[in-house]
Design an enzyme around this catalytic site. Structure first.
Site, PDB file in Angstrom:
ATOM      1  CE1 TYR A 132       9.734   5.355  10.503  1.00  0.00           C
ATOM      2  CE2 TYR A 132       6.980   5.483  10.707  1.00  0.00           C
ATOM      3  CZ  TYR A 132       8.556   4.739   9.959  1.00  0.00           C
ATOM      4  OH  TYR A 132       8.440   3.152   9.282  1.00  0.00           O
ATOM      5  CG  HIS A 146       9.274  -3.175  13.086  1.00  0.00           C
ATOM      6  ND1 HIS A 146      10.211  -2.083  14.488  1.00  0.00           N
ATOM      7  CD2 HIS A 146       9.006  -1.686  12.834  1.00  0.00           C
ATOM      8  CE1 HIS A 146       9.771  -1.022  14.573  1.00  0.00           C
ATOM      9  NE2 HIS A 146       9.495  -0.990  12.838  1.00  0.00           N
ATOM     10  CB  ALA A 147       4.172  -3.472  13.272  1.00  0.00           C
ATOM     11  CG  HIS A 156       1.729   3.446  11.431  1.00  0.00           C
ATOM     12  ND1 HIS A 156       1.914   4.481  11.695  1.00  0.00           N
ATOM     13  CD2 HIS A 156       2.775   2.068  11.135  1.00  0.00           C
ATOM     14  CE1 HIS A 156       2.856   4.832  11.073  1.00  0.00           C
ATOM     15  NE2 HIS A 156       3.170   3.347   9.871  1.00  0.00           N
ATOM     16  CD  GLU A 157       2.512  -1.305  10.578  1.00  0.00           C
ATOM     17  OE1 GLU A 157       3.097  -0.601  11.403  1.00  0.00           O
ATOM     18  OE2 GLU A 157       2.485  -1.997   9.147  1.00  0.00           O
ATOM     19  CG  HIS A 202       1.824   1.565   6.002  1.00  0.00           C
ATOM     20  ND1 HIS A 202       2.188   2.555   5.420  1.00  0.00           N
ATOM     21  CD2 HIS A 202       2.534   1.539   6.905  1.00  0.00           C
ATOM     22  CE1 HIS A 202       3.625   2.781   5.949  1.00  0.00           C
ATOM     23  NE2 HIS A 202       3.256   2.115   7.656  1.00  0.00           N
ATOM     24  CG  HIS A 224      12.802   2.241  11.300  1.00  0.00           C
ATOM     25  ND1 HIS A 224      12.959   1.903  12.613  1.00  0.00           N
ATOM     26  CD2 HIS A 224      11.918   2.388  10.907  1.00  0.00           C
ATOM     27  CE1 HIS A 224      11.117   2.087  12.967  1.00  0.00           C
ATOM     28  NE2 HIS A 224      10.939   2.298  11.704  1.00  0.00           N
ATOM     29  CD  GLU A 226       5.718   4.828   7.531  1.00  0.00           C
ATOM     30  OE1 GLU A 226       6.399   4.517   6.732  1.00  0.00           O
ATOM     31  OE2 GLU A 226       5.020   4.600   8.357  1.00  0.00           O
TER      32      GLU A 226
HETATM   33  O1  LIG Z   1       7.739   1.425  12.150  1.00  0.00           O
HETATM   34  C1  LIG Z   1       7.340   1.930  13.149  1.00  0.00           C
HETATM   35  C2  LIG Z   1       6.138   1.322  11.942  1.00  0.00           C
HETATM   36  C3  LIG Z   1       6.332  -0.151  10.931  1.00  0.00           C
HETATM   37  C4  LIG Z   1       6.220   0.818   9.754  1.00  0.00           C
HETATM   38  O2  LIG Z   1       4.526   0.845   9.117  1.00  0.00           O
HETATM   39  O3  LIG Z   1       6.355   2.071   9.318  1.00  0.00           O
HETATM   40  C5  LIG Z   1       6.953  -0.405   8.883  1.00  0.00           C
HETATM   41  C6  LIG Z   1       8.190  -0.025   8.702  1.00  0.00           C
HETATM   42  C7  LIG Z   1       8.456  -0.890   7.725  1.00  0.00           C
HETATM   43  C8  LIG Z   1       8.952  -2.569   8.171  1.00  0.00           C
HETATM   44  C9  LIG Z   1       9.631  -3.387   7.213  1.00  0.00           C
HETATM   45  C10 LIG Z   1      10.552  -2.724   6.211  1.00  0.00           C
HETATM   46  C11 LIG Z   1      10.574  -1.664   6.154  1.00  0.00           C
HETATM   47  C12 LIG Z   1       9.776  -0.758   7.311  1.00  0.00           C
HETATM   48  N1  LIG Z   1       6.655   0.060   7.426  1.00  0.00           N
HETATM   49  C13 LIG Z   1       5.881  -0.835   6.124  1.00  0.00           C
HETATM   50  O4  LIG Z   1       5.405  -1.820   6.693  1.00  0.00           O
HETATM   51  C14 LIG Z   1       5.385   0.413   5.147  1.00  0.00           C
HETATM   52  C15 LIG Z   1       5.690   1.509   4.499  1.00  0.00           C
HETATM   53  C16 LIG Z   1       5.367   1.820   3.938  1.00  0.00           C
HETATM   54  C17 LIG Z   1       4.811   1.706   2.858  1.00  0.00           C
HETATM   55  C18 LIG Z   1       4.657   0.703   2.729  1.00  0.00           C
HETATM   56  C19 LIG Z   1       4.903   0.004   4.496  1.00  0.00           C
HETATM   57  N2  LIG Z   1       6.800   3.981  13.512  1.00  0.00           N
HETATM   58  C20 LIG Z   1       7.669   4.024  13.558  1.00  0.00           C
HETATM   59  C21 LIG Z   1       7.203   5.779  13.992  1.00  0.00           C
HETATM   60  C22 LIG Z   1       6.357   5.836  14.642  1.00  0.00           C
HETATM   61  C23 LIG Z   1       5.459   5.811  13.903  1.00  0.00           C
HETATM   62  C24 LIG Z   1       3.721   5.674  14.487  1.00  0.00           C
HETATM   63  C25 LIG Z   1       3.855   6.092  15.645  1.00  0.00           C
HETATM   64  C26 LIG Z   1       4.457   5.833  16.732  1.00  0.00           C
HETATM   65  C27 LIG Z   1       6.434   5.199  16.715  1.00  0.00           C
HETATM   66  C28 LIG Z   1       8.541   3.717  14.194  1.00  0.00           C
HETATM   67  O5  LIG Z   1       7.822   2.605  15.298  1.00  0.00           O
HETATM   68  O6  LIG Z   1       9.824   3.838  15.673  1.00  0.00           O
HETATM   69 ZN   LIG Z   2       4.739   2.645   9.030  1.00  0.00          ZN
END
Ligand SMILES: O=C(CCC(O)(O)[C@H](Cc1ccccc1)NC(=O)c1ccccc1)N[C@@H](Cc1ccccc1)C(=O)O
Ligand SMILES: [Zn+2]
Length: 584
Positions: free
Chosen positions: A487, A317-318, A347-348, A351, A477, A375
């Site tokens: 989100y 997971h990214a 998206h990444e 961050h 999540h 986000e």
């Molecule tokens: O989960 C993500 C992308 C991964 C992330 O960048 O949000 C990531 C999630 C994560 C990974 C590890 C531990 C906790 C959360 N968040 C980050 O890397 C992050 C978030 C806040 C601060 C620093 C890094 N997107 C969500 C929702 C989404 C977002 C955008 C487009 C489509 C879908 C999903 O796929 O369901």
């Molecule tokens: Zn994110």
């Protein structure tokens, strides 16, 4: 209470120095574990986690010895954040170690889960199952993969979740929070936060109902109406996505004007031999075109842009990583060359850009103005990048578009990503907040999960669920213990940000065709907000960006207005679904 200003500055300087070093250690260990899921790496990470928790406990208790009434607003805010340490507050070491172990195990179960497609071929979610869910139109194969994934992930962590809930609640109650949900919502510093997001959801529900009705009718034509109950629900496994959270993989079947372009650039990316690295270089050049901070050398040297080919288990997971030393920032993404992962890369990188912009803030302020802001950064940029104008400008589209029908096709492709997501983004934490509050007990976890999925998304489980299932655990999540309402907030405010940046750039046309590429004036407005980090309450950051202090769904509704008008004509009265799940 200590009220000497020098002593207060000494405490803050000491905290920032030591926190930076210990946080670096933990981040390094966690990175090594996430990119190589061995027991050895897990043990090191759990060790470092405990040291970090104990550092936070010590700093929080020392901080209570200082008189905040003599402090500046900024110092008062830093002390508040230093004391607000979440589940690290658990002073019983046995319970704290158990809680950290459960969290680590749930994420490992999810990240190493596989589905056997036949007796010799067992495959992971990324990339195999994701590809099947996106591309297969075989009702039964999709069903086998959908059920297989739930069995391989959610079911395997079912008994860990109630124990996690109890230990997490007990920890945050030591800080005075009623439950974990209250602690998570406190990050928004808004007493009416739950009402505010409910209000936004209700404002946006009509758009979702129109899209749902249109997609249901099209899918009935493809799969036959026998699979669609009179209740109006859509089977959960045929939306092109494992969780039915985005439907853009169905664009070829759902495009209103099939003879016109659909703007999916995947084929062109492959034709041009795009690699994962080129995707990130392309994203970086957009950020730089706005005058934002370029990705630093460490980013290019140490990020993981593709699933390693050496067969090791990793968390695919990214995610974006801030090593808290002002120079080490990384992305970990199991990139596949397609438009979906092109957007995820942006998206990444959003961050990472936030990390870079607030790197000079004290550690307590190195976070998003609220979690939704973090986000929204990358997705706001993507709203420009995805336009036909921009895709044409970077050579991923052979021609731009001028006619109304192509415009509707483009809006449909964006709606299948952005509008389809809204009820999903809303319901995940409705379920979790109720679980933390005790309104949903473990025996009702799965039943209440599907009640919310049926009610808000208008989908239903295509195969009967049993009390041994734990479908929430099939979504990253939940085992990753990461709040999801951020989100939903992001999907609303990213259109506010996009409108504000387009206004700043002097753009006058329809919002969905705006591309701020190369506009450093818009870039400056964005970086002025990003540099604040969490140093001010988020309405201050919102006002800097948009001139107003509230979340507002109007820019999103204006963006999609032409499409909603089209859908209302297409759908007529054939819209909506029963709130409750259909019976089998
Ligand atoms: O989960 C993500 C992308 C991964 C992330 O960048 O949000 C990531 C999630 C994560 C990974 C590890 C531990 C906790 C959360 N968040 C980050 O890397 C992050 C978030 C806040 C601060 C620093 C890094 N997107 C969500 C929702 C989404 C977002 C955008 C487009 C489509 C879908 C999903 O796929 O369901
Ligand atoms: Zn994110």
């Amino acid at each position: 209470l200590i009220n000497d200003s020098q002593a207060i500055q000494d405490f803050l300087l000491d905290y920032n120095t030591r926190a930076g070093l210990i946080a670096y250690d933990l981040t390094e260990a966690t990175w090594n574990f996430n990119t190589n899921l061995t027991d050895y790496n897990q043990n090191i990470t759990l060790d470092k986690q405990l040291k970090w928790d104990q550092f936070l406990q010590e700093a929080a208790s020392n901080a209570t010895g200082y008189d905040t009434s003599v402090m500046s607003e900024a110092d008062k805010r830093q002390f508040h954040i230093i004391k607000d340490i979440g589940i690290s507050a658990q002073t019983n070491e046995t319970k704290l170690k158990r809680l950290n172990k459960i969290l680590s195990d749930m994420e490992s179960i999810y990240s190493t889960a596989k589905v056997c497609l036949n007796s010799t071929n067992c495959v992971p979610l990324d990339p195999d199952l994701t590809k099947i869910m996106a591309e297969s139109r075989d009702y039964q194969l999709l069903l086998d993969v959908w059920k297989g994934w739930s069995d391989a992930s959610g079911r395997k962590m079912k008994d860990l979740y109630p124990e996690y809930v109890e230990l997490s609640n007990e920890a945050v109650q030591l800080l005075g929070y009623t439950d974990t949900g209250a602690y998570w919502r406190s990050k928004y510093e808004t007493p009416t936060f739950e009402e505010d997001v409910l209000g936004l959801y209700n404002q946006l529900r009509p758009l979702y109902e129109q899209l749902h009705a249109y997609v249901r009718r099209k899918l009935k034509a493809i799969y036959g109406s026998d699979n669609f109950p009179a209740s109006g629900h859509i089977p959960a496994h045929i939306l092109g996505n494992m969780w039915a959270q985005e439907w853009d993989n169905l664009i070829k079947e759902l495009s209103p004007y099939p003879k016109k372009p659909t703007f999916d650039v995947t084929d062109e990316m492959i034709r041009q031999n795009y690699t994962a690295l080129k995707i990130f270089q392309t994203a970086d050049s957009f950020f730089q075109s706005l005058g934002l901070i370029p990705m630093p050398p460490e980013f290019w040297n140490k990020s993981v842009f593709e699933r390693p080919a050496d067969g090791r288990e990793i968390v695919c997971h990214a995610s974006a990583w801030d090593f808290n030393n002002g120079k080490d920032f990384r992305i970990k993404q199991c990139t596949v060359v397609n438009s979906k992962d092109f957007n995820t890369a942006h998206h990444e990188m959003g961050h990472i850009e936030y990390f870079l912009q607030y790197a000079n803030q004290p550690i307590a302020f190195r976070d998003g103005a609220n979690p939704g802001f973090h986000e929204a950064v990358g997705d706001t940029i993507s709203l420009s990048v995805n336009t036909p104008e921009h895709m044409y400008a970077i050579g991923l589209l052979k021609e731009s578009i001028e006619d109304k029908k192509s415009d509707i096709n483009y809006l449909m492709s964006m709606a299948l990503e952005k509008i389809a997501f809204l009820p999903f983004g809303y319901l995940i934490d409705q379920w979790r907040w109720k679980v933390f509050r005790g309104d949903i007990t473990p025996d009702k976890y799965n039943e209440e999960w599907w009640n919310l999925r049926c009610r808000y998304q208008g989908i239903f489980p295509p195969v009967a669920r049993s009390s041994d299932d734990f479908d929430p655990g099939a979504k990253y999540h939940i085992p990753a213990n990461y709040p999801y309402i951020s989100y939903f907030v992001s999907f609303v405010i990213q259109f506010q940000f996009h409108k504000a940046l387009c206004d700043e750039a002097g753009y006058k046309g329809p919002l969905h065709r705006c591309d701020i590429y190369n506009n450093t004036k818009a870039g400056k407005k964005l970086s002025d907000m990003l540099q604040l980090g969490r140093s001010q309450p988020w309405p201050v950051a919102m006002k800097i960006m948009t001139g107003q202090t509230k979340m507002d769904a109007q820019p999103l509704m204006d963006y999609f207005k032409p499409l909603i008008n089209f859908l209302k004509k297409e759908n007529g009265e054939d819209i909506g679904w029963q709130p409750n799940c259909p019976s089998y």
